[in-house]
Scaffold this active site. Structure first.
Site: not given
Ligand code: GLN
Length: 550
Positions: A142, A189, A193, A398, A527, A529
């Protein structure tokens, strides 16, 4: 082996979902048994995304090997269920940095080093390297920005050169936007083009045009684009707005996109199987029950678009976990400053409009994501206290973990001035502190790529929520932070019921804290996530949602 490449470029305007398009094309090819990897090219001069403000640029996505990248890398990882590394991400800054280093090392053997061809050649080297490392049949590439911009011209040049070298194994997808002006009520469109012509002037002809828009594109317009843009009708793909990005692979598949691509590449793979994926994508619309989660943070001030972009991996992880529990998710954004009476932006102190903490009781659970700096921190600490005392499921990521220990030190250990040194450098009780290496980085203004980044091991303590959730003794999770739990307080907090359930086995750094006698109160220094995948939700997110449902 033959490596094939699909370049995805944008036309008309940015922000129409090139990243998700790239990920979705990758997904439908993968669902036919083809091995796919993906690369993101950002035209910024920034060496990585780590120094960019999330409100402007969206989330900084961190790879296992500690690269701070664009949030699209997260889409690729989630759609393809694969772990990417720093070779899958490049910026203008990074490319130039390498070329200049090589020049300094005399690697160009005294030749004159020029923007063209040396910059595109370095881009090509990186693309091929990533493809080879992944042993990919097809590599999605990408290119950020839109055609016609000065910024990405060298990347288009690289793509053109790759096509020149091996035309049979390089395809181009133009992702364009088709507006429906209100006063006309008709899909136009022409901008597409023009975008095609602009791409043509860079020496590239699109093999496919993905037509983003609010609506489906009708047949006459498909034919018009086909003729005027010189693309086969079956290669003009409609991509209307849909309720969830996870519907897009199926939407492409219905139009036979993977078959058309594979035919062009002369590949004959197995039939597509998107059954599990489609089932996952439909839970939000079909589930009877829902779970209501409040996300408390501070990057919420510039409109909904930005807010969800700053925390996209967190949002997606919550969705994955809810859907795996067969419930739909209701997410609400709560600006932590709302809990700091009178401080709400634009309102005078004492205006009485601050949201009452008691409102938090209406949520099944509360999540505090990562963050930096001082704004909104008092509100976060009040939130955490409320969740701890009222036994509302709490998940801190975090900063959300660090501030949970601050709250605990203040209100349970009675150390009222306890803080993270990030906010209060002179605090008497620095329960979150900074190690000497990081202190040096801060003092010397060395901010780029110097945090504790990427995957580190964590040993889990038996009998804890974390250990149960993961179902194993050692895990590895991605990090992005500068500050740490101060182990001088480890004994004191544990005496009062906070459990240190995860520790880095090499360094002894605290990775997870949780509370005894609370339905779910977990803070993680990492993290999670970044590891959640649609069909493989993250164990801690899953455990959190399960607790929310009780
Ligand atoms: N500010 C915090 C640190 O630097 C937490 C960082 C964060 O949440 N990613 O340790």
């Amino acid at each position: 082996m033959t490596h094939r490449y699909i370049f995805v470029v944008g036309g008309v305007m940015s922000g129409v979902g090139k990243g998700v398009t790239t990920a979705s094309i990758g997904k439908i090819l993968q669902s036919r048994g083809v091995h796919v990897t993906a690369i993101k090219i950002d035209p910024y001069v920034n060496v990585d995304a780590g120094t960019m403000n999330p409100v402007e640029h969206g989330e900084v996505f961190v790879t296992d090997d500690g690269d701070e990248t664009d949030q699209d890398m997260g889409n690729y990882e989630r759609f393809l269920d694969t772990d990417l590394t720093s070779i899958n991400y490049m910026t203008t800054g990074r490319v130039y940095q390498t070329v200049i280093e090589k020049e300094r090392n005399l690697e160009y053997k005294g030749r004159c080093v020029e923007v063209v061809p040396h910059i595109p050649l370095e881009v090509i080297r990186r693309i091929k390297h990533a493809s080879a490392q992944a042993k990919a049949d097809i590599t999605m590439v990408e290119i950020g920005g839109t055609v016609g911009e000065y910024q990405n011209i060298l990347f288009l040049e690289a793509a053109r050169m790759m096509h020149l070298e091996d035309p049979e194994n390089v395809l181009f997808v133009l992702v364009s936007y088709l507006p429906v002006p209100k006063h006309l009520g008709e899909m136009k469109t022409k901008p597409t083009q023009y975008a095609t012509r602009t791409l043509n002037s860079a020496g590239i002809h699109p093999d496919f045009i993905v037509c983003r828009g609010e609506q489906y594109m009708d047949k006459p317009r498909r034919e018009k684009l086909s003729v005027f843009c010189n693309v086969k009708p079956e290669a003009v793909i409609t991509a209307p707005d849909v309720s969830s990005i996870y519907h897009i692979p199926a939407l492409f598949e219905e139009q036979g996109l993977s078959t058309t691509i594979l035919k062009k590449f002369r590949l004959k793979p197995r039939a597509s199987d998107l059954r599990k994926w489609k089932a996952m994508a439909s839970v939000q619309e079909t589930a009877q029950t829902s779970v209501r989660v409040g996300v408390v943070g501070k990057y919420f001030s510039t409109g909904e678009y930005t807010l969800s972009d700053s925390y996209i991996s967190v949002i997606e992880s919550l969705k994955h976990a809810a859907w795996a529990n067969k419930v739909k998710i209701e997410l609400e954004w709560i600006n932590s400053e709302d809990f700091e009476d009178g401080k709400k932006s634009g309102l005078k102190a004492g205006s009485g409009s601050a949201r009452k903490l008691a409102d938090l009781s209406s949520y099944d659970g509360v999540l505090v994501p990562g963050g930096f700096g001082t704004r909104g921190i008092d509100g976060v600490i009040s939130t955490i206290r409320y969740c701890r005392e009222k036994k509302i499921p709490y998940f801190g990521l975090c900063y959300g973990m660090q501030l949970a220990t601050v709250e605990f030190a203040r209100n349970v250990l009675g150390k009222t001035g306890a803080h993270t040194v990030e906010v209060d450098e002179a605090t008497k009780d620095p329960i979150i502190h900074v190690n000497p290496v990081q202190l040096k980085n801060i003092r010397e203004n060395r901010y780029g790529g110097t945090m504790r980044l990427g995957a580190y091991d964590c040993a889990l303590k038996p009998g804890t929520i974390a250990r149960k959730a993961y179902g194993k003794a050692t895990i590895s999770e991605r990090h992005r932070h500068r500050y740490e739990f101060n182990n001088d307080y480890a004994v004191a907090i544990q005496k009062k019921g906070m459990v240190i359930s995860g520790v880095n086995p090499q360094t002894g750094l605290v990775e997870i804290v949780e509370l005894k006698g609370h339905p779910f109160f977990v803070g993680v220094q990492f993290h999670p996530e970044f590891h959640s995948r649609p069909l493989r939700p993250h164990p801690l997110f899953k455990a959190f949602i399960t607790a929310c449902l009780k």
